[in-house]
Scaffold this motif. Structure first.
Motif, mmCIF file in Angstrom:
data_model
loop_
_atom_site.group_PDB
_atom_site.id
_atom_site.type_symbol
_atom_site.label_atom_id
_atom_site.label_comp_id
_atom_site.label_asym_id
_atom_site.label_seq_id
_atom_site.Cartn_x
_atom_site.Cartn_y
_atom_site.Cartn_z
ATOM 1 N N LYS A 24 0.817 -1.217 0.000
ATOM 2 C CA LYS A 24 0.000 0.000 0.000
ATOM 3 C C LYS A 24 0.852 1.269 0.000
ATOM 4 C CE LYS A 24 -3.637 2.379 2.433
ATOM 5 N NZ LYS A 24 -4.419 2.498 3.641
ATOM 6 N N LEU A 25 0.507 2.177 -0.929
ATOM 7 C CA LEU A 25 1.146 3.484 -1.013
ATOM 8 C C LEU A 25 0.103 4.557 -0.743
ATOM 9 C CD1 LEU A 25 3.242 2.934 -4.263
ATOM 10 C CD2 LEU A 25 4.077 2.897 -1.921
ATOM 11 N N ALA A 26 0.536 5.677 -0.188
ATOM 12 C CA ALA A 26 -0.379 6.774 0.113
ATOM 13 C C ALA A 26 -0.787 7.472 -1.175
ATOM 14 C CB ALA A 26 0.288 7.770 1.058
ATOM 15 N N GLY A 27 -2.040 7.902 -1.238
ATOM 16 C CA GLY A 27 -2.525 8.649 -2.392
ATOM 17 C C GLY A 27 -3.935 8.232 -2.763
ATOM 18 N N GLU A 28 -4.526 9.022 -3.625
ATOM 19 C CA GLU A 28 -5.870 8.773 -4.129
ATOM 20 C C GLU A 28 -5.785 8.205 -5.541
ATOM 21 O OE1 GLU A 28 -8.860 9.276 -2.521
ATOM 22 O OE2 GLU A 28 -7.593 9.632 -0.770
ATOM 23 N N PRO A 29 -6.806 7.476 -6.001
ATOM 24 C CA PRO A 29 -6.799 6.988 -7.385
ATOM 25 C C PRO A 29 -6.653 8.153 -8.364
ATOM 26 C CG PRO A 29 -8.508 5.884 -6.153
ATOM 27 C CD PRO A 29 -7.946 6.945 -5.254
ATOM 28 N N GLY A 30 -5.734 7.997 -9.312
ATOM 29 C CA GLY A 30 -5.460 9.045 -10.286
ATOM 30 C C GLY A 30 -4.214 9.852 -9.970
ATOM 31 N N ASP A 31 -3.686 9.744 -8.749
ATOM 32 C CA ASP A 31 -2.471 10.471 -8.372
ATOM 33 C C ASP A 31 -1.256 9.876 -9.071
ATOM 34 O OD1 ASP A 31 -3.998 11.985 -6.703
ATOM 35 O OD2 ASP A 31 -3.249 11.117 -4.836
ATOM 36 N N GLU A 32 -0.303 10.751 -9.439
ATOM 37 C CA GLU A 32 0.947 10.268 -10.034
ATOM 38 C C GLU A 32 1.956 10.051 -8.920
ATOM 39 O OE1 GLU A 32 3.966 11.186 -13.663
ATOM 40 O OE2 GLU A 32 1.834 11.607 -13.782
ATOM 41 N N ILE A 33 2.621 8.891 -8.975
ATOM 42 C CA ILE A 33 3.589 8.514 -7.947
ATOM 43 C C ILE A 33 4.962 8.378 -8.600
ATOM 44 C CG2 ILE A 33 4.234 6.681 -6.342
ATOM 45 C CD1 ILE A 33 1.244 6.177 -5.951
ATOM 46 N N LYS A 34 5.978 8.893 -7.915
ATOM 47 C CA LYS A 34 7.347 8.824 -8.416
ATOM 48 C C LYS A 34 8.094 7.771 -7.605
ATOM 49 C CE LYS A 34 11.294 11.877 -9.134
ATOM 50 N NZ LYS A 34 11.792 13.240 -8.975
ATOM 51 N N LEU A 35 8.526 6.697 -8.270
ATOM 52 C CA LEU A 35 9.277 5.624 -7.622
ATOM 53 C C LEU A 35 10.752 5.846 -7.937
ATOM 54 C CD1 LEU A 35 6.868 2.823 -8.810
ATOM 55 C CD2 LEU A 35 6.959 3.791 -6.526
ATOM 56 N N ASP A 36 11.505 6.338 -6.930
ATOM 57 C CA ASP A 36 12.875 6.762 -7.203
ATOM 58 C C ASP A 36 13.934 5.761 -6.763
ATOM 59 O OD1 ASP A 36 12.390 7.118 -4.561
ATOM 60 O OD2 ASP A 36 13.138 9.176 -4.462
ATOM 61 N N GLN A 37 13.557 4.626 -6.232
ATOM 62 C CA GLN A 37 14.537 3.604 -5.868
ATOM 63 C C GLN A 37 14.698 2.649 -7.054
ATOM 64 O OE1 GLN A 37 13.213 1.864 -2.178
ATOM 65 N NE2 GLN A 37 14.459 3.304 -1.024
ATOM 66 N N VAL A 38 15.511 3.063 -8.028
ATOM 67 C CA VAL A 38 15.749 2.267 -9.229
ATOM 68 C C VAL A 38 17.069 1.531 -9.057
ATOM 69 C CG1 VAL A 38 16.057 2.356 -11.726
ATOM 70 C CG2 VAL A 38 14.469 3.915 -10.613
ATOM 71 N N LEU A 39 17.019 0.192 -9.071
ATOM 72 C CA LEU A 39 18.220 -0.622 -8.890
ATOM 73 C C LEU A 39 18.942 -0.850 -10.217
ATOM 74 C CD1 LEU A 39 16.604 -3.264 -6.539
ATOM 75 C CD2 LEU A 39 17.970 -1.294 -5.878
ATOM 76 N N MET A 40 18.163 -0.859 -11.304
ATOM 77 C CA MET A 40 18.753 -1.112 -12.607
ATOM 78 C C MET A 40 17.856 -0.508 -13.677
ATOM 79 S SD MET A 40 19.661 -4.832 -14.065
ATOM 80 C CE MET A 40 19.098 -5.214 -15.682
ATOM 81 N N MET A 41 18.468 0.122 -14.679
ATOM 82 C CA MET A 41 17.701 0.701 -15.788
ATOM 83 C C MET A 41 18.390 0.254 -17.066
ATOM 84 S SD MET A 41 15.429 3.596 -16.776
ATOM 85 C CE MET A 41 15.090 4.073 -15.166
ATOM 86 N N GLY A 42 17.774 -0.715 -17.770
ATOM 87 C CA GLY A 42 18.396 -1.240 -18.987
ATOM 88 C C GLY A 42 19.732 -1.875 -18.671
#
Length: 182
Positions: A24-42
Protein backbone atom coordinates in the motif's frame (compact mmCIF):
# COMPACT_ATOMS: atom_id res chain seq x y z
CA UNK A 1 13.44 -0.18 -22.01
CA UNK A 2 12.86 -1.73 -18.59
CA UNK A 3 13.87 -1.02 -15.02
CA UNK A 4 14.09 -2.87 -11.74
CA UNK A 5 12.56 -0.80 -8.94
CA UNK A 6 12.29 -1.36 -5.22
CA UNK A 7 9.19 -0.50 -3.19
CA UNK A 8 7.70 -2.01 -0.05
CA UNK A 9 10.78 -4.18 0.50
CA UNK A 10 10.26 -6.00 -2.82
CA UNK A 11 11.76 -5.64 -6.27
CA UNK A 12 9.76 -5.37 -9.50
CA UNK A 13 10.84 -5.48 -13.14
CA UNK A 14 8.76 -2.83 -14.91
CA UNK A 15 8.46 -1.17 -18.28
CA UNK A 16 6.13 1.59 -19.47
CA UNK A 17 2.53 0.35 -19.63
CA UNK A 18 2.86 -2.37 -16.97
CA UNK A 19 0.20 -2.87 -14.30
CA UNK A 20 1.80 -3.88 -10.99
CA UNK A 21 0.46 -4.67 -7.52
CA UNK A 22 2.65 -3.35 -4.68
CA UNK A 23 2.42 -2.79 -0.92
CA UNK A 24 0.00 0.00 0.00
CA UNK A 25 1.15 3.48 -1.01
CA UNK A 26 -0.38 6.77 0.11
CA UNK A 27 -2.52 8.65 -2.39
CA UNK A 28 -5.87 8.77 -4.13
CA UNK A 29 -6.80 6.99 -7.39
CA UNK A 30 -5.46 9.05 -10.29
CA UNK A 31 -2.47 10.47 -8.37
CA UNK A 32 0.95 10.27 -10.03
CA UNK A 33 3.59 8.51 -7.95
CA UNK A 34 7.35 8.82 -8.42
CA UNK A 35 9.28 5.62 -7.62
CA UNK A 36 12.87 6.76 -7.20
CA UNK A 37 14.54 3.60 -5.87
CA UNK A 38 15.75 2.27 -9.23
CA UNK A 39 18.22 -0.62 -8.89
CA UNK A 40 18.75 -1.11 -12.61
CA UNK A 41 17.70 0.70 -15.79
CA UNK A 42 18.40 -1.24 -18.99
CA UNK A 43 22.18 -1.87 -19.00
CA UNK A 44 22.84 0.72 -16.29
CA UNK A 45 23.26 -1.10 -12.96
CA UNK A 46 23.26 0.95 -9.77
CA UNK A 47 25.54 0.58 -6.80
CA UNK A 48 23.10 0.24 -4.99
CA UNK A 49 20.77 2.71 -6.81
CA UNK A 50 20.92 4.36 -10.22
CA UNK A 51 21.43 8.07 -9.59
CA UNK A 52 18.73 10.50 -10.82
CA UNK A 53 16.62 7.66 -12.29
CA UNK A 54 12.95 7.17 -11.45
CA UNK A 55 9.77 5.49 -12.63
CA UNK A 56 6.48 7.38 -12.93
CA UNK A 57 3.27 5.54 -12.15
CA UNK A 58 -0.43 6.34 -11.75
CA UNK A 59 -2.28 4.94 -8.74
CA UNK A 60 -5.23 2.96 -10.13
CA UNK A 61 -6.72 1.65 -6.87
CA UNK A 62 -6.01 0.70 -3.29
CA UNK A 63 -7.61 -2.57 -2.21
CA UNK A 64 -7.23 -5.57 0.03
CA UNK A 65 -5.19 -8.55 -1.16
CA UNK A 66 -5.97 -12.25 -1.11
CA UNK A 67 -7.11 -13.88 2.11
CA UNK A 68 -4.47 -15.63 4.20
CA UNK A 69 -5.65 -18.18 6.77
CA UNK A 70 -3.64 -18.60 9.97
CA UNK A 71 -4.36 -21.83 11.85
CA UNK A 72 -2.69 -22.76 15.13
CA UNK A 73 -3.10 -26.12 16.84
CA UNK A 74 -1.47 -27.92 19.74
CA UNK A 75 -2.27 -31.58 19.47
CA UNK A 76 -3.94 -33.48 22.28
CA UNK A 77 -4.59 -30.24 24.17
CA UNK A 78 -7.85 -29.05 22.58
CA UNK A 79 -6.19 -25.84 21.41
CA UNK A 80 -7.20 -24.58 17.97
CA UNK A 81 -7.21 -20.98 16.76
CA UNK A 82 -8.10 -19.70 13.30
CA UNK A 83 -7.41 -16.17 12.10
CA UNK A 84 -7.45 -14.49 8.72
CA UNK A 85 -5.72 -11.50 7.19
CA UNK A 86 -5.99 -9.41 4.02
CA UNK A 87 -3.00 -7.18 3.32
CA UNK A 88 -3.75 -3.72 1.85
CA UNK A 89 -2.15 -3.21 -1.56
CA UNK A 90 -2.01 -0.63 -4.33
CA UNK A 91 -2.37 -1.21 -8.06
CA UNK A 92 -0.09 1.00 -10.19
CA UNK A 93 0.11 1.65 -13.93
CA UNK A 94 3.71 2.49 -14.92
CA UNK A 95 3.56 5.38 -17.40
CA UNK A 96 7.21 6.30 -17.84
CA UNK A 97 10.85 5.64 -17.00
CA UNK A 98 13.52 8.33 -16.76
CA UNK A 99 17.19 7.32 -16.77
CA UNK A 100 20.20 8.89 -15.13
CA UNK A 101 21.05 10.67 -18.41
CA UNK A 102 17.64 12.39 -18.37
CA UNK A 103 16.35 10.32 -21.28
CA UNK A 104 12.66 9.51 -20.77
CA UNK A 105 10.74 6.50 -22.06
CA UNK A 106 7.02 7.27 -21.95
CA UNK A 107 4.06 4.98 -22.45
CA UNK A 108 1.89 6.16 -25.35
CA UNK A 109 -1.33 4.65 -23.94
CA UNK A 110 -3.90 6.19 -21.62
CA UNK A 111 -3.76 5.34 -17.90
CA UNK A 112 -7.44 4.73 -17.17
CA UNK A 113 -8.64 4.01 -13.65
CA UNK A 114 -10.36 0.71 -14.42
CA UNK A 115 -9.90 -1.51 -11.36
CA UNK A 116 -7.91 -4.72 -11.51
CA UNK A 117 -10.99 -6.73 -10.48
CA UNK A 118 -12.91 -5.39 -13.48
CA UNK A 119 -9.99 -6.13 -15.84
CA UNK A 120 -9.81 -9.69 -14.50
CA UNK A 121 -13.56 -10.13 -15.00
CA UNK A 122 -13.25 -8.92 -18.60
CA UNK A 123 -10.38 -11.36 -19.20
CA UNK A 124 -12.62 -14.25 -18.09
CA UNK A 125 -15.55 -12.95 -20.21
CA UNK A 126 -17.61 -12.13 -17.14
CA UNK A 127 -19.80 -9.05 -17.03
CA UNK A 128 -18.65 -6.62 -14.33
CA UNK A 129 -21.11 -5.82 -11.54
CA UNK A 130 -21.37 -2.18 -12.56
CA UNK A 131 -22.89 -3.07 -15.93
CA UNK A 132 -25.22 -5.65 -14.35
CA UNK A 133 -26.63 -3.03 -11.94
CA UNK A 134 -26.96 -0.41 -14.67
CA UNK A 135 -29.45 -2.46 -16.74
CA UNK A 136 -32.67 -0.52 -17.38
CA UNK A 137 -35.78 -1.62 -15.56
CA UNK A 138 -38.21 -3.73 -17.55
CA UNK A 139 -40.92 -1.84 -19.35
CA UNK A 140 -44.57 -2.55 -18.56
CA UNK A 141 -45.95 -5.62 -20.34
CA UNK A 142 -48.11 -4.95 -23.37
CA UNK A 143 -51.82 -5.77 -23.08
CA UNK A 144 -51.51 -8.93 -25.22
CA UNK A 145 -48.73 -10.29 -23.03
CA UNK A 146 -50.79 -9.69 -19.88
CA UNK A 147 -53.83 -11.42 -21.37
CA UNK A 148 -51.70 -14.41 -22.41
CA UNK A 149 -50.22 -14.65 -18.91
CA UNK A 150 -53.69 -14.63 -17.35
CA UNK A 151 -54.98 -17.39 -19.65
CA UNK A 152 -51.96 -19.54 -18.75
CA UNK A 153 -52.62 -19.00 -15.05
CA UNK A 154 -56.38 -19.72 -15.28
CA UNK A 155 -56.09 -23.53 -15.85
CA UNK A 156 -53.73 -23.78 -12.88
CA UNK A 157 -56.25 -22.06 -10.61
CA UNK A 158 -59.05 -24.32 -11.84
CA UNK A 159 -56.93 -27.44 -11.25
CA UNK A 160 -56.15 -26.25 -7.74
CA UNK A 161 -59.86 -25.76 -7.01
CA UNK A 162 -60.66 -29.32 -8.21
CA UNK A 163 -58.05 -30.85 -5.94
CA UNK A 164 -59.50 -28.97 -2.98
CA UNK A 165 -62.95 -30.43 -3.61
CA UNK A 166 -61.54 -33.93 -3.95
CA UNK A 167 -59.68 -33.70 -0.69
CA UNK A 168 -62.82 -32.94 1.28
CA UNK A 169 -63.92 -36.24 2.75
CA UNK A 170 -67.50 -37.41 2.66
CA UNK A 171 -69.21 -37.63 6.03
CA UNK A 172 -68.36 -40.87 7.80
CA UNK A 173 -71.05 -43.46 8.02
CA UNK A 174 -72.20 -44.27 11.46
CA UNK A 175 -70.66 -47.45 12.70
CA UNK A 176 -73.05 -50.29 13.23
CA UNK A 177 -73.88 -50.82 16.85
CA UNK A 178 -72.78 -54.08 18.30
CA UNK A 179 -75.27 -55.76 20.38
CA UNK A 180 -74.12 -57.48 23.47
CA UNK A 181 -76.10 -60.70 23.68
CA UNK A 182 -74.12 -62.59 26.13
Amino acid sequence: MYAVIKTGGKQYRVQPGDLIVVEKLAGEPGDEIKLDQVLMMGDDVGAPLVAKAFASAVLVETRKGEKVKIFKKIRRQGYRRTNGHRQPESVLRVVGLTGSDGKAHKWDGKADLTTKAELDARARNLAPRVEAEAKPARAAKPAKAEAAAETKAAPKKAAAAKTETKTKAAPKKAAAKKSDEA
